[in-house]
Design an enzyme around this catalytic site. Structure first.
Site, short mmCIF file in Angstrom:
data_model
loop_
_atom_site.label_atom_id
_atom_site.label_comp_id
_atom_site.label_asym_id
_atom_site.label_seq_id
_atom_site.Cartn_x
_atom_site.Cartn_y
_atom_site.Cartn_z
N ASP A 195 -2.05 45.62 -34.33
CA ASP A 195 -2.63 44.40 -34.93
C ASP A 195 -1.76 43.86 -36.07
O ASP A 195 -1.93 42.73 -36.49
CB ASP A 195 -4.01 44.73 -35.53
CG ASP A 195 -5.17 44.39 -34.60
OD1 ASP A 195 -5.05 43.43 -33.83
OD2 ASP A 195 -6.20 45.09 -34.68
N GLN B 107 -11.44 47.11 -33.94
CA GLN B 107 -11.94 45.73 -33.88
C GLN B 107 -12.72 45.37 -35.15
O GLN B 107 -13.60 46.11 -35.58
CB GLN B 107 -12.82 45.55 -32.63
CG GLN B 107 -13.20 44.11 -32.32
CD GLN B 107 -12.03 43.23 -31.89
OE1 GLN B 107 -11.07 43.70 -31.28
NE2 GLN B 107 -12.09 41.96 -32.20
N LYS C 290 -9.31 41.85 -23.63
CA LYS C 290 -8.07 42.56 -23.95
C LYS C 290 -7.82 43.66 -22.92
O LYS C 290 -6.69 43.85 -22.46
CB LYS C 290 -8.15 43.15 -25.37
CG LYS C 290 -8.10 42.09 -26.47
CD LYS C 290 -8.39 42.67 -27.86
CE LYS C 290 -8.40 41.57 -28.92
NZ LYS C 290 -8.77 42.05 -30.26
#
Ligand code: GUN
Length: 295
Positions: free
Chosen positions: A120, A97, A53
């Site tokens: 997200d 995460q 990412k």
């Protein structure tokens, strides 16, 4: 028959090139998108995802910021960092995460993220907006990546019967919500299958498009796919392979060799939905930065 390969690497590369131009235009107005990555502990898969990412951020000109916390970090400690990121004006968006260590409650953490920075699309406010078709929030990266990969490769989901295997909060449920909306790039008929589904193959064989998001290798086999159907493989599973450099290789949820002999089109693993997920994260970060620029 051999299925057409839906190349996520190539599609994502094209999208990143477009996004690099958008970021340059924003930067010229004094707004450089900033994206934060929060990782608790040392899960090797999570570390690998974050590396990918960040590399993609660098390629398009998004500033990435790393927050690596030890596995023993308390929930209160993580909430403190989240409060700091919420208050930081240079942090347009950030991700925490998943999975988190067992002693930290994911629901509590996700609820603490400022919805405007929730790139997200995990926060209940953004999930709610997705459900009611309010496009003011973010779209969740993996489902958004599925929809955009199909769109960019000329596969129209409008009116199609999409059968999704897997009801996770990250893929199955939000993808169903995205696809049923009455708007361009959606308007599909959706069947959401899961571990409680009786006779799964009866559903998948009726699908124009099958999306496998179960987290188990070789779950979708050729006998479960209607000839000519489009197959999207969201799974990323590590299987032991002593012959591979890392000692393992990545496979999806689909029996690729068998299914590609009957399907009309199929996404590979790796190189299918993975790079598209990352591209959509960048798109969300740019969107968040645009809001800052407009404020
Ligand atoms: N773990 C697996 N996929 C994801 C994702 O898309 N975002 C976050 N934050 N964690 C994940």
């Amino acid at each position: 028959m051999s299925a057409r390969i839906l190349d996520g690497n190539e599609t994502a590369r094209r999208l990143r090139a477009q996004m690099a131009q958008e970021v340059a235009q924003l930067a010229a107005r004094g707004v450089t998108p900033g994206l934060g990555f929060v990782l608790v502990g040392e899960n090797p898969a999570s570390q690998a995802y974050i590396r990918m990412k960040k590399k993609a951020c660098a390629e398009v000109g998004i500033l990435s910021h790393n927050y690596e916390l030890p596995a023993g970090t308390t929930q209160a400690g993580l909430l403190q960092l989240i409060a700091q990121l919420n208050a930081d004006p240079a942090m347009d968006g950030y991700i925490v995460q998943l999975p988190l260590p067992k002693h930290i409650d994911e629901t509590t953490i996700i609820a603490a993220i400022d919805p405007r920075k929730d790139v997200d699309c995990f926060h209940p406010v953004n999930v709610g907006k997705l459900c009611i078709g309010d496009t003011d929030g973010f779209f969740p990266c993996t489902p958004y990546g599925v929809v955009v990969l199909l769109q960019e490769n000329g596969i129209d989901v409008a009116g199609a019967h999409v059968v999704i295997m897997g009801r996770s909060n990250i893929v199955g449920k939000p993808l169903a919500n995205l696809l049923v909306q009455k708007r361009a790039g959606a308007n599909a008929t959706v069947t959401l299958c899961h571990t409680g589904t009786r006779d799964l193959a009866q559903y998948t064989r009726q699908a124009d498009i099958v999306v496998a998001a179960i987290g188990r290798p070789n779950t979708l086999t050729a006998a479960m796919v209607r000839p000519g159907a489009v197959v999207v493989d969201v799974g990323i599973n590590r299987v032991d392979d002593p012959g591979a450099k890392a000692g393992y290789r990545l496979v999806g949820d689909v029996d690729f060799a068998g299914v590609s002999a009957v399907a009309g089109a199929i996404t590979p693993v790796p190189g299918g939905i993975g790079p598209m997920t990352i591209a959509m994260l960048l798109r969300n970060a740019i969107r968040a930065a645009r809001c800052r620029g407009a404020a």
